[in-house]
Scaffold this motif. Sequence first.
Motif, PDB file in Angstrom:
ATOM      1  N   GLY A   1      41.549  40.266  48.762  1.00 33.52           N
ATOM      2  CA  GLY A   1      40.886  41.095  48.501  1.00 33.52           C
ATOM      3  C   GLY A   1      41.316  42.106  48.695  1.00 33.52           C
ATOM      4  O   GLY A   1      41.723  43.269  48.404  1.00 33.52           O
ATOM      5  N   ASP A   2      43.312  42.016  48.198  1.00 38.46           N
ATOM      6  CA  ASP A   2      44.006  43.115  47.359  1.00 38.46           C
ATOM      7  C   ASP A   2      44.477  43.718  46.248  1.00 38.46           C
ATOM      8  O   ASP A   2      45.421  43.316  45.912  1.00 38.46           O
ATOM      9  CB  ASP A   2      45.347  43.203  48.507  1.00 38.46           C
ATOM     10  N   TYR A   3      43.494  43.653  45.520  1.00 31.78           N
ATOM     11  CA  TYR A   3      43.235  44.190  43.209  1.00 31.78           C
ATOM     12  C   TYR A   3      42.820  45.242  43.965  1.00 31.78           C
ATOM     13  O   TYR A   3      42.269  45.991  43.090  1.00 31.78           O
ATOM     14  CB  TYR A   3      42.409  43.330  43.378  1.00 31.78           C
ATOM     15  N   TYR A   4      44.293  46.062  44.645  1.00 33.56           N
ATOM     16  CA  TYR A   4      44.321  47.391  44.261  1.00 33.56           C
ATOM     17  C   TYR A   4      44.652  47.822  43.256  1.00 33.56           C
ATOM     18  O   TYR A   4      44.694  48.367  42.344  1.00 33.56           O
ATOM     19  CB  TYR A   4      45.438  48.410  45.340  1.00 33.56           C
ATOM     20  N   ASP A   5      45.020  46.854  42.406  1.00 32.54           N
ATOM     21  CA  ASP A   5      45.854  47.294  40.811  1.00 32.54           C
ATOM     22  C   ASP A   5      45.250  46.820  39.565  1.00 32.54           C
ATOM     23  O   ASP A   5      44.897  46.687  38.647  1.00 32.54           O
ATOM     24  CB  ASP A   5      47.111  46.476  41.003  1.00 32.54           C
TER      25      ASP A   5
ATOM     26  N   CYS B   1      33.354  38.514  46.016  1.00 29.99           N
ATOM     27  CA  CYS B   1      32.643  37.639  46.516  1.00 29.99           C
ATOM     28  C   CYS B   1      32.467  35.752  45.965  1.00 29.99           C
ATOM     29  O   CYS B   1      32.302  34.740  46.809  1.00 29.99           O
ATOM     30  CB  CYS B   1      31.196  38.621  47.275  1.00 29.99           C
ATOM     31  N   LEU B   2      32.238  35.719  44.797  1.00 26.28           N
ATOM     32  CA  LEU B   2      31.360  34.695  43.852  1.00 26.28           C
ATOM     33  C   LEU B   2      33.107  33.519  44.131  1.00 26.28           C
ATOM     34  O   LEU B   2      32.383  32.836  43.660  1.00 26.28           O
ATOM     35  CB  LEU B   2      31.105  35.002  42.971  1.00 26.28           C
ATOM     36  N   GLN B   3      33.971  34.773  44.149  1.00 24.25           N
ATOM     37  CA  GLN B   3      34.857  33.226  43.460  1.00 24.25           C
ATOM     38  C   GLN B   3      35.477  32.156  44.634  1.00 24.25           C
ATOM     39  O   GLN B   3      35.276  30.713  44.124  1.00 24.25           O
ATOM     40  CB  GLN B   3      36.076  34.335  43.781  1.00 24.25           C
TER      41      GLN B   3
ATOM     42  N   ILE C   1      36.762  41.648  52.093  1.00 27.89           N
ATOM     43  CA  ILE C   1      37.550  40.636  52.162  1.00 27.89           C
ATOM     44  C   ILE C   1      37.102  39.441  51.708  1.00 27.89           C
ATOM     45  O   ILE C   1      35.700  40.032  52.497  1.00 27.89           O
ATOM     46  CB  ILE C   1      39.167  39.939  53.133  1.00 27.89           C
ATOM     47  N   ASN C   2      36.951  38.590  50.831  1.00 27.60           N
ATOM     48  CA  ASN C   2      36.141  37.267  50.775  1.00 27.60           C
ATOM     49  C   ASN C   2      36.521  36.688  51.747  1.00 27.60           C
ATOM     50  O   ASN C   2      36.774  35.989  51.673  1.00 27.60           O
ATOM     51  CB  ASN C   2      36.528  37.061  49.008  1.00 27.60           C
TER      52      ASN C   2
END
Length: 529
Positions: free
Chosen positions: A445-449, A390-392, A439-440
């Motif tokens: 928001g696809d950081y599944y790994d 969210c902060l990125q 998602i931001n």
Amino acid sequence: MILNTSKYGKKFFLPVFFVISILLTACKKNDVVPDEIQHKGTDKLLADSIFLYANQVYLWNEQLPSLKDFNPGRYISSEGKLNYKTELFDISQLTINPQSGKPYEWNRWIPAIPKYSAIFTATDQESETDAGMLNVSGRFGISLVVVKDQDLYINYVIKGSDAEKAGVKRGMRITSINGNPVKISASYYKMIMQSFNEGSQLELVCMDHQVTRQYKFIYKKNNYFEPILKDTILPLPSGRKAGYLAYLKFIDVRHVYQDLDRVIGGFAANGVSDVIVDLRYNGGGNLTELDRFANLLVPFPADGKVMRKEQYNNLVKSGQATLLSLQPIIAADGLPVYQNGKAITYGDVDYTEERNTVYYNKMGGIGTLKGVCFIVSEKTASAAELLISCLQPYLKIKIVGVSGGTENSNTVKTYGKPVGFFPLKIGNMSVYYSMFRNINANGKGDYYDGIPAEVSVYDDPQFDFGTRGERGLEAALSLISGDGERRVKTERLGSNTASWKELPLNKNELPVLKSSITLKDGTKISLDR
């Protein structure tokens, strides 16, 4: 059918014929529900229901087969017992992430269970919650690690617990538990588990910088949880300052916790230019608390802009997931939510992206940060990862990874849990399907790994949080000061580091807990009451 919220002792009754009528209309077009479903008994109905709910609400439902092709009946044994955990696991492995070629819910730590989704009966839930509100460190608020398979250290202590008040802290080496000198073995592990998870009293002998200290605690029902393990302000080059806080869990806001505002307010009053947020053991928690944390750190120009969005599958978004109308909404106090005298259900909720977008509401904290550095590990998950995401779009973010040295890779990644859910009741089971992803503002928001760290260092339990020499902190200070390549006091992960493992006193993973909803008529409902 009985919908039983066993944790709170509340029961809600739905007629079986109503459930069946919904199931008959809930399938995809090519799903054929046998006529004899009404005569197959409860286990057959439950087996079908587990799949049919997934067919509607599962985030990746479009990849699921038809009911006939899946054949839920195969999960009923010859004795008529439903293997509900295996059924949910198999469902979770059917949907493939095209980026990795593996299931979205492939769990590299425990391959035999889903990475996100879960299912419990009332008995399962009671056993999972025996440790009370902590759910992370056993009955006494203490987490332990074994270093080099020979030394036992305090990993962290919950602030507000009797152990913390007595002075027990990270970095102490335990030499005796309940009169038994430490001797790492299977039988000693068993004794530790019994002492921490079942015992009514605990006696510890610890070494603290060559000083022997003795402690004795009597178990009380856990009524504490303050998630900031440590906070301090540290000098940076050129007269700047960095604020540091170790944050263990995004807690339920009903616990009237004020330390976060106090600490961030203190950072602002002391003119810190950067903040180091230590999330190395933070597995997630309540979204309301996450939103508050993000608002305290985000710059003033972000006020009114998008913080995060929840995305559901197309069937749920369009209001066609009819089974949700069978699910009464239960608030955090264990009671159903009413509107105009009627118990509302999850079928009454608006799941469109527009109604599930959260905006920044900057009302305090620090508004002019130069950057934020997060300290993470493979245990950093869910709402903790979402805070970073969210902060990125609005801040310069640096990430330091710490590890106990057991990873093969030299690059630490967070757990990888961008999904969330709310519990659905099927018979006497609570089912947590992966239902939405976050998602931001940039649509990421696809950081599944997992989210990778820029620098990875050894997580040394001999150093307390926020103390100079602790490698995660030193790496963070180096990155903030622009000295990332020298890092005189840090070491990258390597084979020469001492490996350690955390003792699994309680291994519950914390979900992204949905804390508010918006109904189709626009009414906003808080679930945090």
